[in-house]
Write an enzyme that holds these catalytic residues in place. Structure first.
Site, PDB file in Angstrom:
ATOM      1  CG  HIS A 343      -1.996  -0.982   1.192  1.00  0.00           C
ATOM      2  ND1 HIS A 343      -3.230  -0.758   0.648  1.00  0.00           N
ATOM      3  CD2 HIS A 343      -2.010  -2.250   1.650  1.00  0.00           C
ATOM      4  CE1 HIS A 343      -3.975  -1.842   0.783  1.00  0.00           C
ATOM      5  NE2 HIS A 343      -3.246  -2.771   1.379  1.00  0.00           N
ATOM      6  CE  LYS A 535      -6.259  14.023   0.117  1.00  0.00           C
ATOM      7  NZ  LYS A 535      -6.372  12.821  -0.696  1.00  0.00           N
ATOM      8  NE  ARG A 536      -3.369  10.142   9.913  1.00  0.00           N
ATOM      9  CZ  ARG A 536      -3.041   9.234  10.840  1.00  0.00           C
ATOM     10  NH1 ARG A 536      -3.858   8.228  11.122  1.00  0.00           N
ATOM     11  NH2 ARG A 536      -1.904   9.320  11.496  1.00  0.00           N
ATOM     12  CE  LYS A 541      -2.398  10.825   2.901  1.00  0.00           C
ATOM     13  NZ  LYS A 541      -3.078   9.979   1.891  1.00  0.00           N
ATOM     14  CB  THR A 643     -10.112   4.992  -1.266  1.00  0.00           C
ATOM     15  OG1 THR A 643      -9.644   5.365   0.035  1.00  0.00           O
ATOM     16  CG2 THR A 643      -9.410   3.737  -1.720  1.00  0.00           C
ATOM     17  CE  LYS A 647     -13.854   6.052   0.602  1.00  0.00           C
ATOM     18  NZ  LYS A 647     -12.968   6.062   1.786  1.00  0.00           N
TER      19      LYS A 647
HETATM   20  C1  26V Z   1       2.269   1.784   8.072  1.00  0.00           C
HETATM   21  C2  26V Z   1       2.441   1.746   9.416  1.00  0.00           C
HETATM   22  C3  26V Z   1       3.788   1.726   9.903  1.00  0.00           C
HETATM   23  C4  26V Z   1       3.841   1.247  11.322  1.00  0.00           C
HETATM   24  C5  26V Z   1       2.864   1.968  12.185  1.00  0.00           C
HETATM   25  C6  26V Z   1       1.464   1.708  11.733  1.00  0.00           C
HETATM   26  C7  26V Z   1       1.337   1.750  10.266  1.00  0.00           C
HETATM   27  C8  26V Z   1       0.096   1.778   9.734  1.00  0.00           C
HETATM   28  C9  26V Z   1      -0.068   1.808   8.386  1.00  0.00           C
HETATM   29  C10 26V Z   1       1.017   1.813   7.554  1.00  0.00           C
HETATM   30  C11 26V Z   1       0.887   1.806   6.086  1.00  0.00           C
HETATM   31  C12 26V Z   1      -0.049   2.802   5.628  1.00  0.00           C
HETATM   32  C13 26V Z   1      -0.185   2.627   4.183  1.00  0.00           C
HETATM   33  C14 26V Z   1      -1.477   3.185   3.699  1.00  0.00           C
HETATM   34  O1  26V Z   1      -2.402   3.469   4.429  1.00  0.00           O
HETATM   35  N1  26V Z   1      -1.517   3.317   2.428  1.00  0.00           N
HETATM   36  C15 26V Z   1      -2.688   3.830   1.771  1.00  0.00           C
HETATM   37  O2  26V Z   1      -3.426   2.719   1.324  1.00  0.00           O
HETATM   38  C16 26V Z   1      -4.611   3.101   0.669  1.00  0.00           C
HETATM   39  C17 26V Z   1      -5.365   1.839   0.348  1.00  0.00           C
HETATM   40  O3  26V Z   1      -4.665   1.070  -0.560  1.00  0.00           O
HETATM   41  C18 26V Z   1      -4.267   3.909  -0.563  1.00  0.00           C
HETATM   42  O4  26V Z   1      -5.455   4.330  -1.173  1.00  0.00           O
HETATM   43  C19 26V Z   1      -3.436   5.138  -0.181  1.00  0.00           C
HETATM   44  O5  26V Z   1      -3.009   5.813  -1.331  1.00  0.00           O
HETATM   45  C20 26V Z   1      -2.231   4.687   0.608  1.00  0.00           C
HETATM   46  O6  26V Z   1      -1.513   5.803   1.108  1.00  0.00           O
END
Ligand code: 26V
Length: 799
Positions: A343, A535-536, A541, A643, A647
């Site tokens: 992701h 968004k975050r 971003k 995503t 929406k």
């Molecule tokens: C990484 C970590 C690192 C450790 C701490 C907790 C944590 C939690 C999540 C992540 C990875 C986040 C990656 C993410 O959210 N990617 C998003 O995924 C969406 C669904 O595929 C996508 O639409 C977004 O563009 C993408 O940023």
């Protein structure tokens, strides 16, 4: 009524809103449970293959309307409650959001669960039942504050505790080797510590209640809740210490989605839920289907990012150590069972764990990782790959300055038979960047699965007004087949039809204006263009690009207030990771700019800025149907998919965006006349960075940007602390890693095209209609069909 009396033990005269909510939820739940039992029986009878979606995050939101909508009883329930003097729409807001996720990745998991149920794919979602979801965001003096989100305080009517479904998960300890008569070694792990994983099940009901699946979340409990020996000896704290330590595993969601926490507790969470889930699914397989050797025929496990990747190793341990499957056979089963979804390409988000930590926490797993790596690298050497640089780049172990770490992305890649990205561009970039060498070796593994969203939540539930117009115009089939939306194309220029949509949007904007009034103390003009970035908060971003443009626009209006400006409301919402200083400063900047702009009489009626606090699924459901413009302005190459972009487009907002993630595919579908694309492409970004980008020259050559920088730097927006943004401006001037300055002029120009398009009302509404008409493809039903066909090899029901 019966539920209120017998399940909540309240009578209507004393019942509070929460009591009514619980009673309503329980009544709806009964209907869901009927379908649940039937779905379960059906899967057992047919012995169909099951899908297991393993995810550390499920960003669910509220469930009441999801259930009512998918059972088709919203109106029935509304009337039943009204006859008792209760307003369903008020009850709706009593339910706390289940915020068991950070952002896109977690919300995608929730959309996928709903689509799998809709398509009658027998599936379990596996995750952790965090007691505290993503923190609640408050804003104090413009700064973000984090507060705990204890969503379970008032009970959760959707879940069923299953105390009988409990597994032991081990940590630490030692590994014994015994040798059989043939000299073959058997390994047994003796963990020093054990934690119980207790199942909590939530039914996930599909559209028209066709099928009901299970979301199984694990709660951590101490095996031995109270050490009686210690307790009896008077050591009350010590007696409880093990319990606290064990239960801390499911206490809180890690609130960052960019930087790995790198902490032991996070690895404990990952292994805890991976192990419990694998024990559960292997046990089910053996009970229902027999030999463990057949696992891959009857189970597909999808890894939502690398967070559950330790599951690859745990399955090997279960097969080899506990079921005596020979190594090579076990590896074939494992690979055939797992799929891995990536992701993000952000290097800082790729998980690695120190070898010494793995060895201490999971000694047997570390041995297995070494063995997997040895076989993997030997295989490459046997195929003639002897380049040490290549071998070290595809090794599961990363070595730098004598420190060794386990690469979870590589582990997931080699342990899976399919690896996918989440948009066409992202999947291509995976092949060229992080997984370049692995892709060269296993060219058939990487495939693309462009994300999608569930239209039930993001259209039918969030925007009933628009949904009604669609059904009135296209017929009810549109609710089952989103491609039917294409039928709208022929109404795109129809003034009567445009008027209907305008009326719907107007109502949604009035509702959002009330939210502004309620939360920020001022209303916003529903006739203005609602320009939305939700968004975050992340540098990639580029909320700050939007803010710089806001200041430039503000300056331009002040310089010439009499011009025919397009009235705009700039709407921001999103959370910053608690430790991400720059992201928090961006929130403060948004609030500082809002304060100055909103109190300046010169721009009154032309420009307003608002940061809505505590962005979550429920707030998204209020903002999206009211949006005119969707900001998708990440540095090209960095947003894997997005995503929210889907929406917003579905609900008729026009996108202003870069050619990044799924924007590329949205652009292809809606057509370039109906979207505002600007800025560097991913390739150009790469080239700029490679050749050493100099922001100072770019700033100097842009009078607008220079003026913006000067005003922010000098404290125009921070009179209480004129040096607040000095470091921030300096950073953008010296190492503008996300190329904000490079894209600024193009972005400003694109925004002026937006203004012009808005002023030609008919043209705008035509584009808006064409957006809704042409984004049916972004339904998560389509995405799940592709996973089912290309990765899981399971049939889906046709709708
Ligand atoms: C990484 C970590 C690192 C450790 C701490 C907790 C944590 C939690 C999540 C992540 C990875 C986040 C990656 C993410 O959210 N990617 C998003 O995924 C969406 C669904 O595929 C996508 O639409 C977004 O563009 C993408 O940023």
């Amino acid at each position: 009524m019966a539920k209120l009396a017998y399940a909540v033990a309240k009578d209507p005269t004393s019942a509070q809103e929460r009591d009514w909510y619980i009673a309503t939820a329980l009544a709806v739940r009964d209907r869901v449970v009927d379908g649940w039992a039937e779905s379960y029986r059906h899967t057992n009878d047919t012995q169909n293959k099951r899908v297991y979606y393993m995810s550390l995050e499920f960003l669910i939101g509220r469930l009441l309307f999801d259930s009512l909508t998918n059972l088709g009883i919203v109106e029935e329930m509304r009337q039943a409650l009204a006859s008792l003097g209760v307003d369903l729409d008020r009850l709706r807001t009593v339910e706390p959001d289940a915020a068991l996720g950070n952002g896109g990745l977690g919300r995608l998991a929730a959309c996928f669960m709903e689509s799998m149920a809709t398509l009658a794919v027998p599936a379990y979602g596996y995750g952790i039942r965090y007691e505290n979801g993503l923190f609640r965001q408050g804003i104090k003096d413009g700064w973000q504050q984090e507060y705990p989100e204890n969503w379970l305080t008032n009970g959760n009517p959707w879940e069923f505790e299953r105390p009988e479904i409990t597994y032991d998960v081990g940590f630490g300890g030692t590994v014994d080797i015994t040798y059989g008569p043939d000299g073959a070694a058997t390994y047994r792990w003796h963990p020093a510590e054990r934690v119980s994983a207790v199942a909590y099940d939530t039914p996930v009901v599909g559209w028209r209640c066709r099928h009901v699946n299970t979301l199984r979340l694990w709660a951590a409990r101490a095996v031995d809740p109270l050490r009686l020996d210690a307790f009896n000896a008077g050591d009350y704290v010590g007696a409880l210490a093990d319990r606290v330590r064990a239960e801390s595993i499911s206490k809180v969601l890690y609130p960052s989605d960019a930087t790995p926490a790198g902490q032991e507790l996070r690895l404990r969470q990952e292994f805890f839920f991976a192990s419990a889930s694998l024990q559960d699914l292997v046990r089910r397989h053996i009970k229902q289907y027999g030999p463990v050797e057949m696992l891959a025929e009857k189970a597909a496990i999808q890894l939502n990012d690398t967070h559950p990747a330790i599951g690859v190793v745990e399955l090997m341990r279960i097969l080899v150590d506990l079921h005596d499957v020979p190594w090579a056979k076990a590896w074939d089963i494992t690979q055939a069972t797992f799929g891995y979804t990536n992701h993000t390409l952000l290097p800082e988000a790729l998980e690695t764990w120190p070898v010494h930590l793995m060895e201490r926490l999971l000694p047997r797993h570390m041995q297995i990782i070494y063995l997997i790596n040895a076989v993997h690298l030997d295989g490459l050497r046997a195929k003639g790959n002897s380049d040490p640089a290549l071998l070290s780049s595809v090794s599961l172990i990363e070595e730098s300055w004598g420190r060794q770490r386990v690469r979870m992305g590589t582990l997931a890649f080699v342990g899976a038979h399919r690896v996918n990205g989440v948009s066409a561009l992202h999947s291509e970039l995976m092949k060229e960047t992080v997984f370049r060498d692995l892709h060269a070796i296993f060219p058939e593994k990487i495939n693309n699965k462009t994300n999608g969203i569930t239209f039930r939540r993001w259209l039918y539930e969030a925007n009933p007004g628009l949904t009604k117009v669609l059904v009135d115009t296209l017929g009810p089939r549109v609710l089952d087949d989103p491609e039917e939306l294409l039928g709208l194309e022929k109404f795109a220029s129809d003034t009567e039809f445009q008027a209907k949509l305008k009326a719907v949007r107007r109502k949604n904007k009035e509702a959002l204006s009330k939210v502004f009034q309620h939360r920020l103390g001022f209303p916003v003009d529903p006739d203005a263009l609602f320009d939305v970035q939700i968004k975050r908060i992340h540098e990639y971003k580029r909320q700050h690009l939007n803010l710089l443009e806001t200041v430039a626009l503000y300056n331009a209006i002040r310089a010439d207030p009499g011009r025919n400006w397009t009235p705009r409301v700039k709407i921001f919402a999103g959370k910053a990771a608690a430790s991400y200083h720059t992201a928090k400063l961006i929130i403060k900047l948004a609030n500082d700019i809002a304060r100055v702009v909103n109190s300046d009489p010169t721009v009154r009626g032309i420009l307003k800025v608002g940061f809505l606090q505590n962005y979550n699924v429920s707030l998204a459901e209020q903002i999206i149907p009211a949006a005119d413009l969707s900001e998708q302005i990440s540095t090209a190459g960095l947003e894997a998919s997005g995503t929210g972009n889907m929406k917003l487009a579905l609900n008729g907002a026009l996108t202003i965006g870069t050619l990044d993630g799924a924007n590329v595919e949205i652009n292809e579908r809606v057509g370039e006349d109906n979207i505002f694309i600007f800025g560097l492409t991913a390739e150009e970004v790469e080239a700029r960075r490679r050749n050493g980008y100099n922001a100072r020259d770019v700033i100097a050559s842009s009078p607008k940007l220079s003026e913006v920088f000067a005003s922010i730097e000098s404290g125009v927006f921070s009179p209480d602390d004129t040096s607040r943004y000095r470091g921030f401006i300096e950073m953008l001037s010296n190492h503008d890693h996300f190329l904000v300055t490079a894209d600024f002029d193009a972005y400003y120009a694109a925004q002026r095209q937006v203004d012009a398009h808005w002023q030609n009302g008919a043209a705008w509404w035509r584009s808006s209609i064409l957006n809704t008409a042409r984004v049916g493809w972004f339904s998560s039903d389509r995405t799940i069909r592709e996973y089912a066909r290309d990765i899981w090899n399971v049939p889906v029901q046709t709708t």
